[in-house]
Design an enzyme around this catalytic site. Structure first.
Site, PDB file in Angstrom:
ATOM      1  N   HIS A  41       0.446  -0.897  -0.109  1.00  0.00           N
ATOM      2  CA  HIS A  41       0.120   0.389  -0.231  1.00  0.00           C
ATOM      3  C   HIS A  41       0.482   0.855   0.516  1.00  0.00           C
ATOM      4  O   HIS A  41       2.076   1.435   0.625  1.00  0.00           O
ATOM      5  CB  HIS A  41      -1.008   0.051   1.308  1.00  0.00           C
ATOM      6  CG  HIS A  41      -1.674   1.148   1.344  1.00  0.00           C
ATOM      7  ND1 HIS A  41      -1.796   1.952   2.707  1.00  0.00           N
ATOM      8  CD2 HIS A  41      -3.042   1.514   0.251  1.00  0.00           C
ATOM      9  CE1 HIS A  41      -3.116   2.646   2.725  1.00  0.00           C
ATOM     10  NE2 HIS A  41      -3.413   2.330   1.534  1.00  0.00           N
ATOM     11  N   ARG A  42       0.903   2.230  -0.964  1.00  0.00           N
ATOM     12  CA  ARG A  42       1.881   3.075  -1.515  1.00  0.00           C
ATOM     13  C   ARG A  42       3.096   3.323  -1.049  1.00  0.00           C
ATOM     14  O   ARG A  42       3.863   3.905  -0.685  1.00  0.00           O
ATOM     15  CB  ARG A  42       1.107   4.088  -0.444  1.00  0.00           C
ATOM     16  CG  ARG A  42      -0.404   4.491  -0.279  1.00  0.00           C
ATOM     17  CD  ARG A  42      -0.789   5.794   0.690  1.00  0.00           C
ATOM     18  NE  ARG A  42      -1.909   5.859   1.237  1.00  0.00           N
ATOM     19  CZ  ARG A  42      -2.662   6.253   2.347  1.00  0.00           C
ATOM     20  NH1 ARG A  42      -1.590   7.015   2.975  1.00  0.00           N
ATOM     21  NH2 ARG A  42      -4.022   6.334   2.169  1.00  0.00           N
ATOM     22  N   GLU A  68       1.036  -0.529  -5.313  1.00  0.00           N
ATOM     23  CA  GLU A  68      -0.441   0.621  -5.276  1.00  0.00           C
ATOM     24  C   GLU A  68       0.367   1.830  -5.553  1.00  0.00           C
ATOM     25  O   GLU A  68       0.519   2.157  -4.406  1.00  0.00           O
ATOM     26  CB  GLU A  68      -1.174   0.372  -3.496  1.00  0.00           C
ATOM     27  CG  GLU A  68      -2.197   0.868  -4.129  1.00  0.00           C
ATOM     28  CD  GLU A  68      -2.755   2.159  -3.539  1.00  0.00           C
ATOM     29  OE1 GLU A  68      -3.950   2.391  -3.583  1.00  0.00           O
ATOM     30  OE2 GLU A  68      -1.596   2.528  -2.868  1.00  0.00           O
ATOM     31  N   ASP A  70      -0.516   6.291  -5.216  1.00  0.00           N
ATOM     32  CA  ASP A  70      -2.148   7.087  -6.124  1.00  0.00           C
ATOM     33  C   ASP A  70      -1.438   7.964  -6.925  1.00  0.00           C
ATOM     34  O   ASP A  70      -0.556   9.236  -6.876  1.00  0.00           O
ATOM     35  CB  ASP A  70      -1.984   7.457  -4.316  1.00  0.00           C
ATOM     36  CG  ASP A  70      -2.907   7.054  -3.661  1.00  0.00           C
ATOM     37  OD1 ASP A  70      -3.793   6.478  -4.075  1.00  0.00           O
ATOM     38  OD2 ASP A  70      -2.145   6.562  -2.735  1.00  0.00           O
ATOM     39  N   HIS A  83      -1.391  10.843  -2.047  1.00  0.00           N
ATOM     40  CA  HIS A  83      -2.038  10.688  -1.491  1.00  0.00           C
ATOM     41  C   HIS A  83      -3.006  11.305  -1.287  1.00  0.00           C
ATOM     42  O   HIS A  83      -4.328  11.611  -2.006  1.00  0.00           O
ATOM     43  CB  HIS A  83      -2.189   9.580  -0.139  1.00  0.00           C
ATOM     44  CG  HIS A  83      -2.967   9.076   0.382  1.00  0.00           C
ATOM     45  ND1 HIS A  83      -3.466   9.648   1.187  1.00  0.00           N
ATOM     46  CD2 HIS A  83      -3.902   7.805   0.001  1.00  0.00           C
ATOM     47  CE1 HIS A  83      -5.019   8.686   1.482  1.00  0.00           C
ATOM     48  NE2 HIS A  83      -5.411   8.534   0.405  1.00  0.00           N
ATOM     49  N   GLU A 142      -4.059   3.620  -8.450  1.00  0.00           N
ATOM     50  CA  GLU A 142      -5.388   4.728  -8.359  1.00  0.00           C
ATOM     51  C   GLU A 142      -5.629   5.908  -8.916  1.00  0.00           C
ATOM     52  O   GLU A 142      -4.369   6.898  -7.911  1.00  0.00           O
ATOM     53  CB  GLU A 142      -5.493   4.603  -6.492  1.00  0.00           C
ATOM     54  CG  GLU A 142      -6.555   5.147  -5.746  1.00  0.00           C
ATOM     55  CD  GLU A 142      -6.923   5.580  -4.320  1.00  0.00           C
ATOM     56  OE1 GLU A 142      -7.591   6.071  -3.859  1.00  0.00           O
ATOM     57  OE2 GLU A 142      -5.715   4.468  -3.956  1.00  0.00           O
ATOM     58  N   LYS A 144      -7.090   9.178  -7.894  1.00  0.00           N
ATOM     59  CA  LYS A 144      -6.503   9.698  -6.411  1.00  0.00           C
ATOM     60  C   LYS A 144      -8.027  11.106  -6.469  1.00  0.00           C
ATOM     61  O   LYS A 144      -6.853  12.334  -7.430  1.00  0.00           O
ATOM     62  CB  LYS A 144      -5.773  10.352  -5.559  1.00  0.00           C
ATOM     63  CG  LYS A 144      -5.708  10.731  -4.346  1.00  0.00           C
ATOM     64  CD  LYS A 144      -6.845   9.925  -3.339  1.00  0.00           C
ATOM     65  CE  LYS A 144      -6.018   8.661  -2.587  1.00  0.00           C
ATOM     66  NZ  LYS A 144      -6.824   7.934  -1.944  1.00  0.00           N
ATOM     67  N   ASP A 267       0.244  -2.276   4.549  1.00  0.00           N
ATOM     68  CA  ASP A 267       1.374  -0.503   4.527  1.00  0.00           C
ATOM     69  C   ASP A 267       2.517  -2.059   4.841  1.00  0.00           C
ATOM     70  O   ASP A 267       3.355  -1.956   4.801  1.00  0.00           O
ATOM     71  CB  ASP A 267       0.945  -0.470   5.688  1.00  0.00           C
ATOM     72  CG  ASP A 267      -0.045   0.803   5.311  1.00  0.00           C
ATOM     73  OD1 ASP A 267      -0.965   0.806   4.292  1.00  0.00           O
ATOM     74  OD2 ASP A 267      -0.274   1.424   6.327  1.00  0.00           O
TER      75      ASP A 267
END
Length: 276
Positions: A41-42, A68, A70, A83, A142, A144, A267
């Site tokens: 995640h990120r 992932e 953003d 993000h 993603e 955003k 995370d």
């Protein structure tokens, strides 16, 4: 023509959008976990600053299946990774992403807030992330707040097409958003690229809502608080896969393993590593 009408629902679609699905098309035997995509995640956000090269490199080192990211846009039209719609939380600057030029965004320190060892980490561009990680790790993109950036869908699509990353057989690319209209547009622009919808709203888990999503999306990606076995089964019955977020504990990862999801967005990539 919509890709769903071309390939149909069910397992055939699942195998088309994710050839690795064949490894877990069958139910696991007792004592085994089915294969689940491990999505950082990120980046490896628990250990390095989010949406930075440092975080993504660490995710690669930790053997995650995807990073992932953003995507937003600078005032002067450059696609950048961050993000929040402001830079305040994760940099030493202030202001809205869309009000700052790329030069201004690039001058910010996006790492020191996470630790002195990350001082000087910059906000990356979308293109440099595609070029750096294509073929090394999957990329879950993603969009955003795309409603703030008219035309961002076309920009993202063009960047992928330029690199021949708009076809699932080439690289592991998925595009997702909380903005469903944006994802309908992405499905039209990139009919061969897997599309995901994000939600934390139980209203989006009804049969009617899921059937609507299945007309243009390949992934239904809910927050883990609304995941049930019944939801997973229904998503699968409609030919979609399910990836859930955001895991920040081993207990949450284990819960999603038990629910039978296809991807866990965490995370902590090590919480999802089946070798642990």
């Amino acid at each position: 023509m919509n890709k769903k009408l071309i390939v149909g629902a069910g397992l055939a679609l699942t195998l088309l959008v994710n050839p690795f699905s064949q490894a877990f098309a069958a139910e696991p035997t007792v004592g085994e976990r089915k294969q689940v995509d491990n999505v950082a995640h990120r980046g490896a956000t628990a250990y390095a600053p989010e949406n930075t090269i440092a975080g993504f490199d660490l995710a690669v080192d930790m053997k995650a299946d995807y990073i992932e990211i953003d995507v937003q846009r600078s005032k002067d039209g450059k696609l950048v990774l961050i993000h929040d719609t402001t830079v305040d939380r994760t940099t030493d600057g202030t202001g809205r992403v869309g009000d700052l030029t790329f030069e201004q965004l690039r001058s910010l320190d996006a790492g020191s807030w996470k630790g002195e060892q990350f001082a000087g980490e910059q906000i990356p561009t979308f293109e440099e992330i595609l070029d750096r990680y294509r073929g090394k790790i999957g990329i879950l993109i993603e969009l955003k707040a795309p409603e703030l950036y008219p035309g961002i869908e076309e920009q993202v699509a063009e960047a992928l097409k330029e690199r021949n990353l708009d076809k699932p057989q080439n690289e592991k690319i998925i595009i997702q958003s909380f903005n469903f209209e944006s994802m309908k547009k992405m499905n039209e622009l990139l009919p061969k690229t897997p599309i995901g919808v994000l939600t934390s709203n139980r209203a989006h888990t009804t049969s009617e809502a899921l059937q609507e999503f299945a007309t243009y999306a390949d992934w239904f990606n809910p927050s883990y608080g609304i995941v049930t076995e019944e939801l997973v089964d229904e998503v699968h019955s409609l030919g979609m896969q399910i990836g859930s977020w955001t895991v920040r504990s081993q207990a949450a990862a284990d819960f999603l393993f038990d629910m039978g999801v296809d991807a866990i967005i965490s995370d902590y990539p090590d919480y999802v590593d089946p070798r642990n």
